[in-house]
Design an enzyme around this catalytic site. Sequence first.
Site, PDB file in Angstrom:
ATOM      1  N   HIS A 124       0.867  -1.180   0.000  1.00 20.39           N
ATOM      2  CA  HIS A 124       0.000   0.000   0.000  1.00 20.39           C
ATOM      3  C   HIS A 124       0.905   1.231   0.000  1.00 20.39           C
ATOM      4  CE1 HIS A 124      -2.750   2.933   1.947  1.00 20.39           C
ATOM      5  NE2 HIS A 124      -3.738   2.161   1.521  1.00 20.39           N
ATOM      6  N   ASP A 201       3.111  -4.884   8.129  1.00 22.62           N
ATOM      7  CA  ASP A 201       1.918  -4.053   7.992  1.00 22.62           C
ATOM      8  C   ASP A 201       0.714  -4.992   8.114  1.00 22.62           C
ATOM      9  OD1 ASP A 201      -0.243  -2.603   7.190  1.00 22.62           O
ATOM     10  OD2 ASP A 201       0.626  -1.883   5.314  1.00 22.62           O
ATOM     11  N   GLN A 204      -4.389  -5.185   7.065  1.00 22.22           N
ATOM     12  CA  GLN A 204      -5.428  -6.031   6.455  1.00 22.22           C
ATOM     13  C   GLN A 204      -5.435  -7.455   7.022  1.00 22.22           C
ATOM     14  OE1 GLN A 204      -7.738  -4.979   4.521  1.00 22.22           O
ATOM     15  NE2 GLN A 204      -6.969  -3.035   3.740  1.00 22.22           N
ATOM     16  N   LYS A 227     -10.156  -0.413  10.723  1.00 20.64           N
ATOM     17  CA  LYS A 227     -10.302  -1.600   9.868  1.00 20.64           C
ATOM     18  C   LYS A 227     -10.611  -2.849  10.689  1.00 20.64           C
ATOM     19  CE  LYS A 227      -7.121   0.081   6.301  1.00 20.64           C
ATOM     20  NZ  LYS A 227      -7.916   0.384   5.109  1.00 20.64           N
TER      21      LYS A 227
HETATM   22  N1  PMP Z   1      -1.610  -0.798   4.797  1.00 24.77           N
HETATM   23  C1  PMP Z   1      -2.563  -1.471   4.147  1.00 24.77           C
HETATM   24  C2  PMP Z   1      -2.249  -2.841   3.618  1.00 24.77           C
HETATM   25  C3  PMP Z   1      -3.810  -0.894   3.977  1.00 24.77           C
HETATM   26  O1  PMP Z   1      -4.766  -1.579   3.313  1.00 24.77           O
HETATM   27  C4  PMP Z   1      -4.074   0.389   4.496  1.00 24.77           C
HETATM   28  C5  PMP Z   1      -5.417   1.060   4.334  1.00 24.77           C
HETATM   29  N2  PMP Z   1      -6.078   0.795   3.145  1.00 24.77           N
HETATM   30  C6  PMP Z   1      -3.048   1.038   5.182  1.00 24.77           C
HETATM   31  C7  PMP Z   1      -1.835   0.405   5.327  1.00 24.77           C
HETATM   32  C8  PMP Z   1      -3.228   2.399   5.764  1.00 24.77           C
HETATM   33  O2  PMP Z   1      -4.185   2.428   6.759  1.00 24.77           O
HETATM   34  P1  PMP Z   1      -4.727   3.813   7.318  1.00 24.77           P
HETATM   35  O3  PMP Z   1      -5.190   4.603   6.134  1.00 24.77           O
HETATM   36  O4  PMP Z   1      -5.834   3.423   8.232  1.00 24.77           O
HETATM   37  O5  PMP Z   1      -3.602   4.477   8.028  1.00 24.77           O
END
Ligand code: PMP
Length: 411
Positions: A124, A201, A204, A227
Site C-alpha cells: 500500500h 503491515d 489487512q 479496519k
Molecule cells: N496498509 C494497508 C495494507 C492498507 O490496506 C491500508 C489502508 N487501506 C493502510 C496500510 C493504511 O491504513 P490507514 O489509512 O488506516 O492508516
Amino acid sequence: MNKADIYKIRDDFPILSREVFGNPLVYLDNAATTQKPQCVIDKITKMYCLENANVHRGVHFLSQAATDEHEASRRTVQKFINAASSNEIVFTRGATESINLVASSFCRKFCKEGDEILITAMEHHSNIVPWQMQCDYYGLKLKVAPINADGELLTDELSRMITPRTRLVSVTHVSNVLGTINPVDKIVKLSHAQNVPVLIDAAQSVQHCRVDVQQLDCDFLVFSSHKIYGPTGVGVLYGKERWLNDLPPYQGGGEMIESVSFDKTTFNSLPFKFEAGTPDFVGTAALAAALDYLTLIGIDKIAAYEHELLQYATEKLLSIPGLRIIGNAGEKSSVISFLVDGIHPYDIGTLLDKMGIAVRTGHHCAEPLMHELGIEGTVRASFAFYNTKEEADKLVKGVERIVKMFRNVKR
Ligand code: PMP
C-alpha cells in the site's frame, strides 16, 4: 458459524439495516473501513457522557478514570496480539502514522547513505511513501521484492535481495488489493538469519486471522483501529521493547517528556516517549471494546467463516463470462479484486452502488502494484464476517445485470 449466528451478529451493527437507493445496503468495502458494532458506539457515548477528562494529567476523579480506561485499552491490545509487555504498544492515529513513525525514527538512528530498505511489489502507498521520503533524505536505496502472476510474493527472491546494506524489511501481511496472505513467519526468519529487522503491515490481517507478535518474532507491527471494527483516528504500533528503547522520539510535545528546560529535554519512558500530545483516549477505549467483541466471537471462527465466504463468492463470480480475478494466491484473505472484459471498473462500481452494493474501484492506494500488473485499477469486493452468502449472490447478480446491460448497448 452458521446462518443464524451471522444474522444475530448483523443485528449488532446498526448501519447494516439501512437502505441505499431503496435497496438494503450490501457493504463489501470492508478493506477500506469496517462498520462498527453497537458496543463500540456505546463505548464512545459512555466516555463522553461519563468519563471525559484528559489522561495522565489530572489528580481528579475523572482524569484518573479516563487514564485507567486508556491504559486498560493498551493492555487489551497487548493481549490481542500477544505482545510481551504493554510498553510495546504505542497508540498512533493509524497504520499510516505508525509506519511513518518507524520510518522516521529508525532511519534517523540506523541508516546511512547507501543503506537499503526492502519492501515488496504489493505494498500500500503507506508502506512505500514513508520509506521513499527517508530514502530521499538520507540517500538510501528502496528495493522492491517481486511477485508472480498469481500475486504471490517471491520469498526466495526477497531473501536474495537482502544484502549487508539492508537495514530493514517492511512487508504487508495481507495485500489490500490481491488478498494475498504473505508468509510473514518465514520472512521474519529469513531476514533475522541475515540480522535484518522486519516491520509487518497488519492493516489487512489482524481483523481476519490470529496475529501473535511473539510467535511471529517480528520487530514492528502496525494496524488501524477503523479496519478492525473500532473507531477512526486510532492506530497501533507494536515494537519490541529493545527497538523502541533504541529509537529516538518521533514527535515532540506534552506527554512524551520526563522534564523540559530551555536547554535540554529528557524523554519519558515507553510507550509514552512516542505519544506526544493528548491521545485519542475515547478512541482507544472504543478500539478495546471492538477487540473484546471480536475475542468473544472468536477470531478463529471469524477466519474460518470468511474463508468460506471467499470460496463461495470466488466460485460464483468466476461463472460470469469475461470476468477475471486479479490475485489468485494459494493463501488468500477475503478480498476479491476483479475486472470484466470491456467494462471499466468505475462503471461497475457506480452501477453496483445504485443497487445498494458498496464496492471499491480504482488503484486502491497501490499504484506501483497496478503498474506491475499492467492494469489501471480493479473492482474490489472485500468481505467481513457480518457479510452473508446471500450478499455474495447479490453481488454476482448485480455484476451479471451490468454485463447484460453493456452487451445490449454494444449490440
Ligand atoms: N496498509 C494497508 C495494507 C492498507 O490496506 C491500508 C489502508 N487501506 C493502510 C496500510 C493504511 O491504513 P490507514 O489509512 O488506516 O492508516
